[in-house]
Design a protein around this motif. Structure first.
Motif, PDB file in Angstrom:
ATOM      1  N   GLN A  29      38.669  47.506  60.059  1.00  0.00           N
ATOM      2  CA  GLN A  29      39.226  48.563  59.225  1.00  0.00           C
ATOM      3  C   GLN A  29      38.614  48.437  57.846  1.00  0.00           C
ATOM      4  N   ALA A  30      38.400  49.551  57.210  1.00  0.00           N
ATOM      5  CA  ALA A  30      37.801  49.565  55.883  1.00  0.00           C
ATOM      6  C   ALA A  30      38.763  50.194  54.894  1.00  0.00           C
ATOM      7  N   ASP A  31      38.678  49.743  53.647  1.00  0.00           N
ATOM      8  CA  ASP A  31      39.451  50.364  52.589  1.00  0.00           C
ATOM      9  C   ASP A  31      38.697  51.598  52.111  1.00  0.00           C
ATOM     10  N   ILE A  32      39.312  52.731  52.229  1.00  0.00           N
ATOM     11  CA  ILE A  32      38.668  53.973  51.821  1.00  0.00           C
ATOM     12  C   ILE A  32      38.755  54.071  50.305  1.00  0.00           C
ATOM     13  N   PRO A  33      37.619  54.266  49.632  1.00  0.00           N
ATOM     14  CA  PRO A  33      37.678  54.360  48.171  1.00  0.00           C
ATOM     15  C   PRO A  33      38.419  55.618  47.735  1.00  0.00           C
TER      16      PRO A  33
END
Length: 158
Positions: A29-33
């Motif tokens: 999972q990635a942190d969406i900017p």
């Protein structure tokens, strides 16, 4: 020709490999900017009545139409402060104008560059010539110092 008794080479029996379970990987999972939007006031913003704003230009009347040019303007180099003695030169085949320093400033810069390069070249050649002259003298002095030095081969270390 076949051999009656072929040679028996030594062999090594290895154990079976371990049966490891298949790893279960989690989905990355990635942190969406994200960003806080910048609020820009409209161009028609004016101060309340009775308060004088920073820009003292009168607001355009609503009945008057403002015409904006839709054709792109050509890039020109126009600094905010151009000294009065600067000459403006147009770059050929473009619409760019560049300020050029005065003849006095250009002459001073060229003379300084010429003198510094000449002094550097002269100092380099002079240094090489001095090294060439002094190298035999230093070698001879060093060899005389080495001959006068006490030989350390006969000394006993206890």
């Amino acid at each position: 020709m076949e051999w009656a008794n072929p040679p028996q080479l030594p062999s090594l029996n290895l154990p079976e490999a371990f049966q490891l379970p298949i790893p279960i990987l989690e989905v990355p999972q990635a942190d969406i900017p994200s960003y806080k939007p910048l609020v820009v006031p409209p161009n028609t913003l004016s101060p309340p009545p009775g308060i004088e704003g920073i820009n003292s230009d009168p607001a355009p009347e609503e009945g008057a139409e403002t015409t904006k040019s839709t054709t792109p303007t050509s890039p020109t180099f126009t600094p905010k402060i151009i000294p009065p003695e600067a000459q403006i030169i147009e770059v050929p085949f473009t619409d760019i104008e560049v300020p050029m320093p005065t003849t006095t400033i250009m002459t001073t810069a060229a003379t300084t560059a010429f003198i510094s390069v000449g002094a550097t070249l002269a100092a380099t050649s002079l240094f090489k010539y001095i090294v060439m002259l002094m190298k035999p003298i230093f070698k001879q002095a060093w060899s005389k110092l080495q001959k006068k030095k006490i030989p350390t081969d006969n000394l006993k270390i206890s």
